[in-house]
Design an enzyme around this catalytic site. Structure first.
Site, PDB file in Angstrom:
ATOM      1  N   ALA A 118       0.869  -1.191   0.000  1.00 12.21           N
ATOM      2  CA  ALA A 118       0.000   0.000   0.000  1.00 12.21           C
ATOM      3  C   ALA A 118       0.902   1.235   0.000  1.00 12.21           C
ATOM      4  O   ALA A 118       1.224   1.790   1.052  1.00 12.21           O
ATOM      5  CB  ALA A 118      -0.909  -0.025   1.223  1.00 12.21           C
ATOM      6  N   LEU A 175       2.386   4.958  -0.546  1.00 10.38           N
ATOM      7  CA  LEU A 175       1.995   6.358  -0.443  1.00 10.38           C
ATOM      8  C   LEU A 175       3.256   7.199  -0.511  1.00 10.38           C
ATOM      9  O   LEU A 175       4.275   6.845   0.087  1.00 10.38           O
ATOM     10  CB  LEU A 175       1.273   6.614   0.884  1.00 10.38           C
ATOM     11  CG  LEU A 175       0.881   8.053   1.202  1.00 10.38           C
ATOM     12  CD1 LEU A 175      -0.175   8.555   0.225  1.00 10.38           C
ATOM     13  CD2 LEU A 175       0.365   8.162   2.635  1.00 10.38           C
ATOM     14  N   ASP A 182       5.279   2.181   2.904  1.00 11.86           N
ATOM     15  CA  ASP A 182       4.177   1.226   2.927  1.00 11.86           C
ATOM     16  C   ASP A 182       3.193   1.684   4.000  1.00 11.86           C
ATOM     17  O   ASP A 182       3.485   1.643   5.184  1.00 11.86           O
ATOM     18  CB  ASP A 182       4.707  -0.174   3.238  1.00 11.86           C
ATOM     19  CG  ASP A 182       3.658  -1.258   3.008  1.00 11.86           C
ATOM     20  OD1 ASP A 182       2.462  -0.972   3.190  1.00 11.86           O
ATOM     21  OD2 ASP A 182       4.035  -2.383   2.652  1.00 11.86           O
ATOM     22  N   HIS A 183       2.027   2.120   3.558  1.00 13.30           N
ATOM     23  CA  HIS A 183       1.050   2.692   4.474  1.00 13.30           C
ATOM     24  C   HIS A 183       0.551   1.651   5.464  1.00 13.30           C
ATOM     25  O   HIS A 183       0.075   2.004   6.542  1.00 13.30           O
ATOM     26  CB  HIS A 183      -0.140   3.254   3.671  1.00 13.30           C
ATOM     27  CG  HIS A 183      -0.917   4.302   4.387  1.00 13.30           C
ATOM     28  ND1 HIS A 183      -1.637   4.046   5.535  1.00 13.30           N
ATOM     29  CD2 HIS A 183      -1.070   5.636   4.149  1.00 13.30           C
ATOM     30  CE1 HIS A 183      -2.228   5.160   5.956  1.00 13.30           C
ATOM     31  NE2 HIS A 183      -1.888   6.149   5.131  1.00 13.30           N
TER      32      HIS A 183
END
Length: 210
Positions: A37, A39, A209-210
């Site tokens: 994920a 960002l 990595d969120h």
């Protein structure tokens, strides 16, 4: 009589297979985008102190690059912000006590590698500079080891010599953070006296990595 324009040279279509190292890089980047994920935060950073330190070191006979000075600060920052220095393995985040700093390097043939300087927090600025140059030399001669290619805990990707100020670096998975370095521009900044002055400002892009 107007002379007739010459016909443009005929250009043929080409097919470039993604195989070998290029194929591996393509597969790894695609997996990175699909498995993490990601960002990216973009920010400006005043580079006055950075450039002043480089000049002071040069006067003292110590020749290091702007990239070496940035890597030095990245290592120090990771020691204070340990949640960015590690890898994701399954459902576990493995945070590393040592900074195994990967450095993205472009190679001929549109190839990209990111070998690591192991335990970079134990090296001096000059030692880390020598290690970076050694990695670059061995990368060009295809002499990097598998641990160097896979054992990093954080990556830096430097586009400071290009016209790019911000970009979106892709995580070097399973690592959980990568810092993109953009070019340094002269930017108008408040001088603290109600006026403006030009200062060197660097673009930074942090993907995590969120």
């Amino acid at each position: 009589m107007t002379p007739q324009a010459e016909a443009p040279a005929k250009r043929t279509d080409r097919i470039v297979p993604l195989r070998g190292v290029r194929g591996m890089i393509a597969d790894k980047m695609l997996r990175s985008l699909s498995e993490a994920a990601q960002l990216t935060h973009h920010a400006d950073c005043r580079a006055d102190a950075l450039m002043a330190r480089k000049a002071a070191l040069a006067e003292a006979g110590i020749k290091v690059s702007v990239e070496d000075l940035i890597l030095d600060r990245v290592v120090a920052t990771l020691l204070n912000h340990t949640d960015l220095n590690g890898t994701l393995k399954g459902r576990e985040v493995h945070l590393s006590g040592a900074v195994h700093l990967s450095i993205a390097m472009a190679l001929p043939g549109n190839l990209l590698v990111a070998p690591a300087i192991f335990n970079s927090e134990t090296l001096t600025l000059e030692e880390r500079s020598v290690a970076r140059k050694d990695l670059a030399d061995r990368a060009r001669n295809n002499k990097l080891t598998v641990p160097e290619m896979t054992g990093g805990t954080f990556t830096v990707s430097n586009l400071g010599l290009s016209r790019v100020r911000y970009f979106t670096p892709i995580l070097n998975t399973p690592q959980i953070g990568i810092l993109g370095i953009g070019r340094i521009d002269e930017v108008a900044c408040p001088d603290g006296k109600g006026g403006m002055e030009f200062r060197p400002v660097m673009g930074l892009s942090l993907t995590f990595d969120h």
